[in-house]
Design a protein around this motif. Structure first.
Motif, PDB file in Angstrom:
ATOM      1  N   UNK A   1       0.827  -1.209   0.000  1.00 11.07           N
ATOM      2  CA  UNK A   1       0.000   0.000   0.000  1.00 11.07           C
ATOM      3  C   UNK A   1       0.861   1.258   0.000  1.00 11.07           C
ATOM      4  N   UNK A   2       2.019   1.207   0.623  1.00  9.40           N
ATOM      5  CA  UNK A   2       2.834   2.419   0.770  1.00  9.40           C
ATOM      6  C   UNK A   2       3.407   2.914  -0.560  1.00  9.40           C
TER       7      UNK A   2
ATOM      8  N   UNK B   1       1.850   5.007 -12.755  1.00  9.21           N
ATOM      9  CA  UNK B   1       2.978   5.012 -13.694  1.00  9.21           C
ATOM     10  C   UNK B   1       2.545   5.596 -15.039  1.00  9.21           C
ATOM     11  N   UNK B   2       1.405   5.162 -15.528  1.00 10.61           N
ATOM     12  CA  UNK B   2       0.927   5.653 -16.814  1.00 10.61           C
ATOM     13  C   UNK B   2       0.579   7.140 -16.755  1.00 10.61           C
ATOM     14  N   UNK B   3      -0.097   7.579 -15.681  1.00 10.62           N
ATOM     15  CA  UNK B   3      -0.531   8.970 -15.579  1.00 10.62           C
ATOM     16  C   UNK B   3       0.648   9.899 -15.351  1.00 10.62           C
ATOM     17  N   UNK B   4       1.510   9.540 -14.388  1.00 10.21           N
ATOM     18  CA  UNK B   4       2.612  10.432 -14.038  1.00 10.21           C
ATOM     19  C   UNK B   4       3.668  10.491 -15.136  1.00 10.21           C
ATOM     20  N   UNK B   5       3.913   9.393 -15.812  1.00  5.91           N
ATOM     21  CA  UNK B   5       4.864   9.429 -16.929  1.00  5.91           C
ATOM     22  C   UNK B   5       4.315  10.281 -18.084  1.00  5.91           C
TER      23      UNK B   5
ATOM     24  N   UNK C   1       3.646   7.644  -4.158  1.00  6.33           N
ATOM     25  CA  UNK C   1       3.647   8.259  -5.488  1.00  6.33           C
ATOM     26  C   UNK C   1       2.487   9.230  -5.656  1.00  6.33           C
ATOM     27  N   UNK C   2       1.324   8.880  -5.130  1.00  7.39           N
ATOM     28  CA  UNK C   2       0.170   9.765  -5.272  1.00  7.39           C
ATOM     29  C   UNK C   2       0.339  11.039  -4.450  1.00  7.39           C
ATOM     30  N   UNK C   3       0.956  10.954  -3.266  1.00 14.32           N
ATOM     31  CA  UNK C   3       1.139  12.141  -2.430  1.00 14.32           C
ATOM     32  C   UNK C   3       2.164  13.081  -3.046  1.00 14.32           C
ATOM     33  N   UNK C   4       3.265  12.538  -3.507  1.00 11.20           N
ATOM     34  CA  UNK C   4       4.331  13.367  -4.070  1.00 11.20           C
ATOM     35  C   UNK C   4       4.120  13.702  -5.542  1.00 11.20           C
TER      36      UNK C   4
END
Length: 257
Positions: free
Chosen positions: A116-117, A239-243, A122-125
């Motif tokens: 979960x971490x 991964x897909x969204x942030x990339x 990734x979502x927080x940062x």
């Protein structure tokens, strides 16, 4: 029409009695014949007077009964058996989960923290970390290997309900093979998908093919598999969204330069 019939049915016999009254008193021979004739006329001319449905009292009683009859949907309904059903699947599962031994429950929940971490960080940062994603896939492969080897530990004791046959022992080696294959992929997406498949196979073996496991363990396995699967899928989605966002930002910087 009905009053006309009632008039003649009820009053003709009495007129006949009045008319034949003196004759009955004076003529003794015709007494029986005149009385029988009056009874026959009374029976033949007014058969409707004895029918209960044309009696005013009976008609009035029927109307009152129809007036006081309550409608079906206003009647008090008795509780049906379907309304007192057993608790749902979710409630029974939570009850079984509370019955599990505390060490097994707490260690299983603690083992879900690394899954979960990673997507939570990734979502927080708002940044995708390939190293964290790779560590998550490796940890998932190790977990799948542990779940596969657990079957051997359950089937080998002499008093175990599971026999150490080909099915139990060979099936326990399939999830570790999937996990081993997942570590060879350079792309995190392929590795995560392979781990998810291995988790599904291990869950199918533990829940369906070996029903002698206690209920609390099966519920714990279902909850753990859902959390691990959703965590891996969340990592792939981030991964897909942030990339894509990083790629768009780089393109904007190149255009401005």
């Amino acid at each position: 029409m009905f009053p006309f019939i009632r008039r003649y049915c009820f009053h003709v016999p009495f007129k006949l009695q009045k008319v034949t009254g003196p004759r009955l008193l004076t003529s003794g021979k015709n007494k029986t014949s005149w009385s029988s004739l009056g009874l026959q006329l009374q029976r033949g001319m007014c058969p409707l007077s004895r029918y209960p449905s044309h009696n005013p009292a009976s008609v009035y009683a029927v109307k009152l009964q129809a007036f006081h009859t309550s409608l079906p949907f206003l009647k008090k309904k008795t509780p049906k058996d379907s309304e007192t059903k057993d608790p749902g699947i979710l409630q029974r599962s939570m009850t079984s989960l509370k019955d599990s031994p505390k060490p097994a429950l707490y260690l299983s929940l603690a083992g879900l923290i690394p899954f979960v971490s990673v997507p939570l960080t990734m979502a927080i940062q708002g940044t995708y970390y390939p190293e964290l994603a790779s560590a998550q896939v490796i940890y998932g492969a190790v977990t799948v290997s542990f779940l596969g080897g657990m079957r051997w530990g359950f089937a080998l004791p002499e008093n175990s309900p599971a026999k150490p046959d080909w099915m139990n022992l060979a099936n326990s080696t399939i999830p570790p093979l999937f996990a081993w294959q997942a570590m060879f992929f350079k792309d995190i997406t392929n590795g995560a998908v392979m781990v998810v498949m291995a988790l599904g196979i291990a869950l199918h073996y533990d829940v369906s093919l070996l029903p002698t496991y206690p209920r609390w363990f099966k519920v714990l396995r279902v909850v753990g598999t859902l959390v691990m699967t959703l965590s891996l899928l969340a990592t792939l989605l981030l991964k897909m969204i942030l990339e894509e966002q990083l790629k768009n930002s780089r393109n904007k910087l190149q255009i401005t330069k």
